[in-house]
Every structure is written in C-alpha cells, then in structure tokens.
Design a protein around this motif. Structure first.
Motif, short mmCIF file in Angstrom:
data_model
loop_
_atom_site.label_atom_id
_atom_site.label_comp_id
_atom_site.label_asym_id
_atom_site.label_seq_id
_atom_site.Cartn_x
_atom_site.Cartn_y
_atom_site.Cartn_z
N ALA A 283 -10.81 0.47 -9.72
CA ALA A 283 -9.48 0.64 -9.62
C ALA A 283 -9.46 1.35 -8.50
CB ALA A 283 -9.42 2.19 -10.76
N GLN A 284 -10.11 1.96 -7.85
CA GLN A 284 -8.97 2.35 -5.98
C GLN A 284 -9.95 1.83 -5.35
OE1 GLN A 284 -12.97 4.86 -5.92
NE2 GLN A 284 -12.15 6.83 -5.82
N GLU B 257 -8.27 -1.61 -6.32
CA GLU B 257 -6.75 -2.63 -6.26
C GLU B 257 -5.77 -1.45 -5.95
OE1 GLU B 257 -6.80 -5.17 -10.11
OE2 GLU B 257 -4.26 -4.59 -10.04
N ALA B 258 -5.49 -0.05 -6.12
CA ALA B 258 -4.72 0.02 -5.69
C ALA B 258 -4.98 0.78 -3.76
CB ALA B 258 -5.17 2.72 -5.93
N HIS B 259 -5.58 0.46 -4.12
CA HIS B 259 -5.52 0.63 -1.96
C HIS B 259 -4.87 -0.54 -1.45
CE1 HIS B 259 -7.54 3.86 0.09
NE2 HIS B 259 -7.84 3.94 -1.28
N ILE C 243 -2.45 -2.19 -3.01
CA ILE C 243 -1.01 -1.57 -3.47
C ILE C 243 -0.73 -1.48 -2.30
CG2 ILE C 243 0.31 -0.85 -5.20
CD1 ILE C 243 -0.96 -1.83 -6.97
N PHE C 244 -1.41 0.31 -1.77
CA PHE C 244 -0.64 1.42 -0.66
C PHE C 244 -0.75 0.53 0.52
CE2 PHE C 244 -4.29 4.58 -2.59
CZ PHE C 244 -3.27 4.66 -3.89
N LEU D 109 1.02 -1.74 0.73
CA LEU D 109 2.15 -3.09 0.74
C LEU D 109 3.59 -2.19 1.21
CD1 LEU D 109 1.46 -5.02 -2.48
CD2 LEU D 109 1.45 -6.14 -0.10
N GLN D 110 3.26 -0.69 1.80
CA GLN D 110 4.68 0.42 1.60
C GLN D 110 4.95 -0.12 3.02
OE1 GLN D 110 3.50 4.12 -0.17
NE2 GLN D 110 1.48 3.66 0.46
N THR D 111 4.64 -0.47 3.88
CA THR D 111 4.72 -0.40 5.31
C THR D 111 5.13 -2.00 6.17
OG1 THR D 111 2.53 -0.10 6.71
CG2 THR D 111 4.63 2.08 6.51
N VAL D 112 6.11 -2.27 6.34
CA VAL D 112 5.70 -3.73 6.71
C VAL D 112 5.04 -3.97 9.08
CG1 VAL D 112 8.21 -4.16 6.29
CG2 VAL D 112 8.31 -3.02 8.78
N GLY D 113 5.29 -2.27 9.69
CA GLY D 113 4.65 -2.69 10.66
C GLY D 113 3.89 -2.09 11.38
N VAL E 106 7.64 -0.74 -3.95
CA VAL E 106 6.41 -1.51 -4.65
C VAL E 106 5.41 -0.30 -5.84
CG1 VAL E 106 3.99 -0.86 -3.71
CG2 VAL E 106 5.44 -0.22 -1.80
N LEU F 150 4.39 2.32 -7.31
CA LEU F 150 3.98 3.87 -6.72
C LEU F 150 4.83 5.11 -7.09
CD1 LEU F 150 2.34 2.46 -3.03
CD2 LEU F 150 0.43 2.67 -5.67
N GLY G 252 -10.11 9.44 -9.67
CA GLY G 252 -10.54 7.86 -9.57
C GLY G 252 -10.20 6.89 -10.28
N ARG G 253 -10.35 6.80 -11.42
CA ARG G 253 -10.05 5.84 -12.38
C ARG G 253 -9.09 5.33 -12.41
NH1 ARG G 253 -14.53 5.21 -15.84
NH2 ARG G 253 -13.68 4.39 -17.55
N ILE G 254 -7.72 6.60 -12.26
CA ILE G 254 -6.02 6.01 -11.69
C ILE G 254 -5.90 5.73 -10.72
CG2 ILE G 254 -5.43 6.87 -13.49
CD1 ILE G 254 -3.78 8.99 -11.80
N GLY G 255 -7.38 5.83 -9.73
CA GLY G 255 -6.99 5.03 -8.17
C GLY G 255 -6.02 5.86 -7.74
N ALA G 256 -5.74 6.92 -7.70
CA ALA G 256 -4.63 7.52 -7.56
C ALA G 256 -5.47 8.67 -5.88
CB ALA G 256 -4.33 9.25 -8.52
N LEU H 86 -0.52 4.88 -8.53
CA LEU H 86 0.45 3.81 -9.17
C LEU H 86 1.51 4.31 -10.38
CD1 LEU H 86 -2.55 1.36 -10.01
CD2 LEU H 86 -0.92 1.47 -8.02
N GLU I 170 10.85 5.42 5.32
CA GLU I 170 9.87 3.35 4.89
C GLU I 170 9.17 3.98 3.32
OE1 GLU I 170 7.47 1.36 7.16
OE2 GLU I 170 8.01 -0.62 6.48
N THR I 171 8.29 4.85 3.18
CA THR I 171 7.64 4.16 1.63
C THR I 171 7.76 6.06 1.21
OG1 THR I 171 6.15 6.31 3.00
CG2 THR I 171 5.53 3.89 4.26
#
Lengths: 436, 457
Positions: A348-349, A351-353, A355-356, A358-362, B42, B44, B90-94, B112, B378-379
């Motif tokens: 889970a961690q 996978e979340a990373h 996705i994190f 994908l937040q910035t282009v540069g 995204v 999130l 941890g289990r939700i990747g937060a 997420l 941006e984020t």
C-alpha cells in the motif's frame, strides 16, 4: 497508472520525450547525460560533478552565468550528478520554453569555446567548499566514503563517492574538461524530456530546431568492471568522527537497478525500517530503546546496488547490542518472511508512493526526470506501470528468499562511527579506516 | 524548417494567465473553519490542520512544550496504541507530517482520495483524543534529548540556536521549537495534556483540504471526521505573538561558537526585522531577491561566483506574526571567514546607500516571484500550504490574485526605501560557528567589537 509520453529520436541520436500536463502554465525541461562518477578514473574522482558545475557558467553564444536569464524568465533550475548519470533541469513559465531549450542546446553543443581557466578555478573552489560543508563538516559525513571504498575494489567505478577526493579535485586540469565533454556530452549520450503545458507537435518541432544541429556521436558504451565487487568475508571498520553518539552502518551487495530482486529488496528496506511499525524501528527504537534512529534502504545503481542498514546507538547502549538486535530481526525475516499484514502495508505504501510521484512535472523526481530515468537506464520511458508491477507482484515468500540470498551475515561491510578517541566503542575487531 | 538563432536569446512569448484556484469556506458548529480547494490532477488529497500555537506559545520555563505536544499526538489516541496509529496510516499508504514552527502547529496528511475518510479520522483521533501516556512520553522525551545531543555537532543547528538566542533572548522567539535539555527533563505529561487542552481548540483552528474531490465531498469528509471536536471548557488561549514587545538590540555584535579544526565556518548575520503583515511585505520580498534570496542575488554572486568562498549564501526575511529576523546563512571556507563577513556586511550597507537597486535588478529580482508564480501551486500540498498562510496571518481572500499586480507596481525607489527602513547595518549581529584560533586575528580587522564566546551546550 502511467506517465503518457511520445518518444522521438533525432537524427543525431538525441531522444526527445514529451508528456502533456496542462494543470499549471509551466513546462519542465529535463536533460540527462548518461555519465556519472562511475565514468571517472582513479586519481580523477569527483570530476563528473565538477564538470556539472561548469555547465552553468556559460557557453559559446551565451558566455555568462546560466542562472541570470533563466531566473529572469521566472524559471527554477538545477542539476545533479550521481554515480550513474548527470541531470539538468529548468521549470519555466510556458512562455519561456524556447529560452530554456536555447540554453540547454547551447551548452550541449557549444560549451568548450566558453571554457576558461578562471571559471574552472572558481568552480573548483566552490566544489571544495561544497565538500567541506556537506561531508567534512557534517557529523557522520564521511561514513559513505568509508562504506563504498570497502565494498568495492580500488579500480571499481563505485569505489568512490560522486563528490570525489579533495586531492583529485585539486589535480583536475582544464584539458580533462575538454576530453570529458567530447566523450560524454553529445546528443547520442543524452535524453531530453519536456513535460507540462505544451503540445507534442510544438515540443518536437522546438526540440528539432534547437538540438538537431548538434553533431551526434555513438554512445560511449558501458563501463567495464574488471573485478567483481563481491565481499567474501565480513569487513569490520571503525571511523572516528566529531559525533556524540556512535552509529553503525552495514552494507551488503545487492541486485543492480531494475534487475531481478531489486524491487524486492526495496520492499525489504520498507519492512525493516519504514515507519514506526517496521521491524527494526519497532524492535530497536520503540521496544528495546537501544537506538535513537534506524534506516534501511536498497541503494539501486546500474552496475550493482548495495543494501544498507544504519542505526545510531542510544546513550549508554553499545553498537554490539545494536548489531545483535539488527541481525536478530534480519534472521527472523529470513527464516519466516513477512506476514501477510506486513506485506499488505508495504505494498500500500509503495503504491501510494508511485502516485505521489505523479504530482510534479519537473525538478528532481518529477515526471520529466522519471521519463528520462526509465529511458536512460532501460530505453523505455513508459516503464512506470511495469515498475509498479515489480512491486505489486512481490510475494511474502519472494521477499523472504531475496533477503536470505543477499543479507547474509558474514558477507557485509560493517562500519562503526565513534566519537573521537573512543575507538573502544566500535564493534569488536574493527580496523581503523582513514577517510578525509 | 526554422533554425536556431544563436545571435541572441529568444524573447519570451506572451504570458499565460494563471488564476489561483477557488477556496471555499465553511464553519462548523464547533467553530472549526474548513477551507476546500478542488485539484483534480492526481487521485490524492492533502489536508492540513492549522493550530495557531507554536514554539512562541511555550511557557517561559518550558521551551519545547509545543513541539513535544505535537509529537505526542500520534503516540496513542482513542482506542489506538502508538503502533496501531502507524499501522493504520501505513495500510492506506498515507503520509503524516507534523510541523511545529514559531507561530503555529501544522498537522499534514497526504493520502489517496479513496482513503480520505480513514486518513482524516486518524488525524481527528490524534487531535481530539490523544492519550499522552507516561510510557510513551518517556520514550519520546528521550529521543528528543538524544536529538539535542546530536545537534551539538551540527554547525547549522548550533548557529540557528545561538542566533535566535542573541537576537531575541527572553522573547518567545528566542528559542528553537525543540527546546532545551533542562526544560525537557523537567517536563511532565500533565503539562503536555494541559498545553494541548489550552491550544488545540476548534474555535481557533482551520482545516484545509485540497485534492481530487468536489468542495462538497472534501468539506463533508472534514465534517465527518472533526464534527465532534468540542472547544475546551478552560480555553485560555496562549497569547498571540503579535502582542509581544520587541526585544532590545543586543549589545555584542559578534559571537563565536568555537569548534576546533572545523572544516568550515557556519555564518549567520542579521537582525530582527519584519512581521508578516507589514505593509512593506512585497517590497521586502523583492529587496531580498536582489540582495540574497536567490542564486543570481548580489551576495551569492559575490561570495560564490566571484570569490569562491562558499558553496552558496542566501538571505531571507523570516516573516512571522511578530517581527521575525532578516538573516544571511552561509557555510564558508575557514580562511575566508572574515572576508566573507566583510563582503556580506558591505553588500547590506551598499544596497541602501551607494549601490541602490537598479531597474534591471528590480526586474530580475521580482521575476522569480511574478513570472515564476504559478510554479508555487502545482500540487495539492502546495495549494494547501498557501491557503494555510491566509489563515495563519489573517490575509485577505484576494491575496493571491493581487500578489502579482502589487509586485509589478513597485519601482526601484520603493525597494530602496524598504532597504533603508528594514536593513539596519548598525544593528546587524554576526554569529560564527568555527575554529576560533583560525578566525580571531582576521576578525579583529572587521571592527565588530569584542566577540562574545558562546559555549556549546
């Protein structure tokens, strides 16, 4: 989940990668050269990074510092060198994209006519200051050098850190810069990624205008390793430093970046030391309270990686206790593997990373940087999704097996960093090591 | 096909407009303010809980209380043990990120979108029902004491601490959030629970949620998690730093923290300057960019690119609710320490006297702030932190839309006026962490008076 892209290779060999993201009116320009400190030779270490500094000091058609026109256009910019690659990036407002392309192409094609002794000497001083600030004057700052010089034989390209030896930086010559540029800095050894508020056809047309005039050359070819980097026995070292608390570093050779076992060991690092419920944190810091901090990481690199565990002893506790506790946890992991609950948490961690990311282009680690990483190391900018699959596919049993294969007690380098004059605080039978 | 014209740099094209995304607000019955921003790039959400009490709210004899209180929130809450909290995150990747500054405590969560409810529920549990158990406190306090011990060998941390002490002394900004060894040793769990009760109140706090959901969905999730948060009965809030009296300037202008055989000298030069709500905020930002705020600023170009004394030197106005410091930070070659200090002081004098800001410098200095403005948003986390500034400093809702126009309205004279008003060479103090033996002879020539020697500890 992925980073959609278009790839086009110019006639001179330059890969151009384009990713559209119109969230904010900015464009990331990101250039990778497939050269790092592993391309250096003994006696001239630190050179790839010193060279990177010179890339900001002007080129034939703009022979002044690169920061001025770019910051004036509202850009942020930087560059970095590691063992395997050197990258340069700008994040510009959409209307300044051509400026960034002009400048990146000018230093790719026309750096040498602008090179002078004065610039070279000045940047050598700056780098020596960087070395003093970030390594010599920082607690535990020289530990990394001691670790890699013990892990790898003297003629192995990972035997030294990217910052290099001070004596080698002093020995560097202006002629070396010319040879290095000709060998490594050309379109055939580079990859350009543009990400952000731009459409593909405009991006490709602009890349063509600014970069296609630069003559290509064949890529320099992979670095050869004459001697393998395998530690057959345990190596125990001790380094005295200006620190209050003794710290233990241990390192094992591990699978190269993107090779089989690499992602698994990355997950093993998370299992061991990512968060309060990880095994080492929980045992050493939370329950036994014998350490103040602990970290574990797979340091993935092209020619071969190393897996490292670092723990600082709590006051009054010994590195021997810390060592035994770490090895006990590793042995337990090797014997029984992670539980399903641990595996779920790590995945889970992970996978979340992704996705994190994908937040910035540069910038460092932004989408443009990732496209170039995948393209430079794998020839496939679209590897993001498959990279994630490497993690999703990991099972408890495979993690156990990889830990068992690589984290073998008697095949490691163990470094004790102890307060000056307190050699007795090191693990038994540690040999003093000199680094500076 | 068009060819590259290498005779000149390409001119910039037409500037693309950027609009800060809409912030919507509502206030719960408990008084908790909720701000939401939609950011759909995204999947999130970034959520921040802003509690306007930080290290400046530490009691005089308990520096470090705000920071350890925040640190204890995730060490057990409600029905969850410390490990349960982190297992659930941890289990939700937060990602949980707690930051204690001088004026505020900010608890940040990035998660997420599909785990938003779970993530917010965990943060609400920490904030509303912390357990503050003795056993966990003992461990956390030990870790902080060990950290303090390690900071003694970190020149930047030493320099920051001594600089804050000299500048502010007994003022609430006179210590770093981590506090001191004596204070940490004397602290009790009761004090932590009491501090929490006084400062963590929905009536003064703001929850900001930014991310891949509608305003309604974000606000509803926030309300589900925090709706039951009640204001404390004995709610005597800590004093607002804005009400503090400014410290008198220190008498000694030079302080040395001796580190024998130090590889470099760590420098801080500055004085107390401006509060965040100063009307000169925009001018001071530009002034700083010209003087030392970015790579191409005067001080970095001088100390790094011309002289090679350092890897980099930067200045900043640290804007807070009460006047924060103007400060230069650099790590310089030991042999060049006196020269670096002399050059830095000379630049600070020159910008308000014989070398005022030119038109070109004004344009260059503010470009990063105006042309580069969209980069800051941006984020989801960027946007949430920007929105938090509005709440922390009571800034108007149109702050982001008026920022660039206000910057563009400034001329060179306004920047020079700001330099004259807000950089005062006669009040600058210099802190050096380095080898006294190597430094002393050359420092004498600077005529900063006697150096006060500051012991490490």
């Amino acid at each position: 989940m992925n980073i959609p892209f278009t790839k086009h290779t110019l006639a001179n060999g330059l890969d151009v990668l384009v990713h559209e993201d119109h969230g904010v009116p900015i464009v990331a320009v990101n250039v990778w050269y497939h050269v790092g400190s592993k391309n250096e030779v003994p006696g001239r270490t630190g050179f790839a990074h010193l060279f990177e500094h010179l890339m900001f000091e002007g080129s034939q058609h703009y022979d002044k510092g690169y920061f001025h026109p770019l910051q004036e256009a509202g850009a942020s910019l930087n560059g970095s060198t590691n063992a395997d690659r050197t990258n340069y990036w700008e994040v510009v407002p959409t209307n300044a994209l051509e400026l960034a392309l002009w400048m990146e192409s000018d230093r790719m094609g026309y750096l040498l006519p602008a090179l002078t002794d004065a610039k070279f000497e000045n940047q050598r001083d700056v780098v020596l200051n960087e070395r003093r600030q970030n390594y010599e004057n920082r607690p535990y700052g020289l530990a990394g050098m001691a670790i890699v010089s013990a892990l790898y034989p003297e003629d192995h390209p990972y035997h030294w850190l990217t910052i290099g030896a001070a004596a080698d930086l002093h020995a560097a010559r202006l002629e070396d810069v010319r040879a290095f540029f000709q060998m490594y800095y050309h379109p055939g050894n580079a990859s350009l990624a543009l990400a952000g508020d731009i459409d593909v056809s405009t991006a490709l047309a602009l890349a063509d205008i600014y970069f296609s005039e630069i003559p290509g050359a064949p890529p320099p070819g992979p670095v050869r390793v004459t001697r393998p980097a395998s530690a057959a026995d345990e190596i125990r070292l001790v380094l005295e430093d200006r620190v209050e608390l003794p710290r233990l570093y241990m390192a094992w050779h591990s699978p190269a970046l993107f090779s089989e076992g690499d992602a698994e060991l990355d997950l093993v690092g998370d299992l061991l030391a990512n968060g309060k419920t990880s095994r080492l944190y929980r045992a050493l810091v939370y329950e036994q309270r014998i350490a103040t901090e602990v970290a574990a990481s797979q340091n993935s690199r092209e020619l071969g990686s190393f897996f490292q565990v670092v723990a600082t002893a709590a006051p009054g506790r010994t590195l021997g206790e810390v060592d035994r506790a770490i090895m006990r946890e590793i042995a337990a992991l090797v014997e029984k593997g992670p539980t399903e609950a641990e595996l779920e948490r790590c995945l889970a961690q992970a996978e979340a990373h992704f996705i994190f990311r994908l937040q910035t282009v540069g910038g460092f680690g932004g989408k443009s940087d990732q496209l170039n990483a995948y393209n430079t190391f794998l020839g496939d900018p679209g590897f993001f999704e498959r990279d994630l699959q490497r993690y999703r596919g990991a099972s408890a049993e495979v993690l156990r097996q990889e830990a068992a294969r690589y984290l073998v007690g008697n095949r490691r380098v163990v470094l004790s960093v102890v307060p000056r004059g307190r050699l007795a605080l090191a693990l038994d039978a540690s040999q003093p090591v000199g680094v500076s | 096909m068009r060819r590259a014209d290498r005779t000149r740099l390409p001119s910039r094209g037409r500037e693309k407009p950027f609009t800060f995304p809409e912030i919507r607000r509502r206030t719960l019955a408990s008084g908790l303010r909720i701000c939401t921003v939609e950011h759909r790039q995204v999947p999130l959400v970034s959520a921040l809980l802003l509690v306007p009490a930080g290290a400046a709210a530490d009691p005089q004899d308990r520096p470090g209380l705000a920071a350890i209180t925040a640190d204890m929130l995730d060490e057990g809450c409600g029905d969850r043990s410390a490990l349960d909290v982190h297992e659930a995150l941890g289990r939700i990747g937060a990602q949980l990120d707690t930051d204690v500054g001088h004026d505020a405590t900010v608890i940040g969560l990035t998660t997420l979108e599909r785990s938003l409810d779970k993530g917010l529920e965990l943060v609400a549990d920490m904030v509303m029902r912390p357990r503050f158990e003795q056993r966990e406190f003992d461990r956390v306090r030990d870790l902080r004491l060990h950290r303090l011990l390690q900071l003694r060998d970190m020149p930047p941390a030493l320099a920051d601490r001594v600089f804050a002490q000299l500048l502010y002394r007994n003022h609430p900004y006179g210590h770093l959030p981590i506090g001191s060894e004596g204070s940490l040793r004397a602290m009790t769990v009761r004090e932590i629970a009491g501090f929490h009760r006084r400062t963590f109140s929905p009536t003064r706090s703001t929850l900001i949620a930014v991310g891949d959901a509608s305003h309604d969905a974000l606000a509803t999730a926030a309300e589900r998690a925090f709706g039951g948060w009640q204001p404390p009965a004995d709610g005597d809030a800590p004093p607002d730093p804005e009400t503090f009296t400014a410290p008198a300037p220190p008498t000694n202008r030079l302080a040395i923290v001796h580190r024998s055989a130090a590889a470099q000298s760590e420098l801080r030069i500055g004085h107390v300057a401006l509060a965040r709500r100063t009307p000169d905020y925009h001018a001071a930002l530009v002034l700083n960019m010209v003087l030392g705020g970015q790579f191409v600023s005067r001080i970095n170009m001088n100390l790094r690119e011309e002289k090679g004394y350092t890897y980099g030197a930067r200045t900043a106005f640290e804007f807070r609710r009460a006047p924060g410091p103007f400060v230069l930070q650099a790590s310089v070659q030991s042999e060049a320490t006196a020269d670096a200090v002399r050059e830095a002081l000379a630049e600070m004098r020159a910008i308000r006297t014989d070398r005022p800001v030119t038109r070109e410098e004004l344009e260059l200095g503010r470009a990063a702030l105006t042309r580069g403005y969209p980069r800051n948003f941006e984020t989801a986390d960027h946007i949430a932190r920007a929105a938090a500034q509005l709440a922390l400093y009571d800034l108007p809702d149109d702050y982001f839309t008026t920022f660039v126009p206000k910057m563009l309205a400034l001329d060179e004279a306004a920047i020079t006026r700001a330099a004259e008003a807000h950089i005062d060479p006669s009040r600058l103090i210099t802190v050096i962490v380095g080898d006294r033996e190597k430094l002393s002879p050359s420092l004498a020539a600077l005529e900063l008076g006697d150096a006060s020697e500051v012991a490490v500890g």
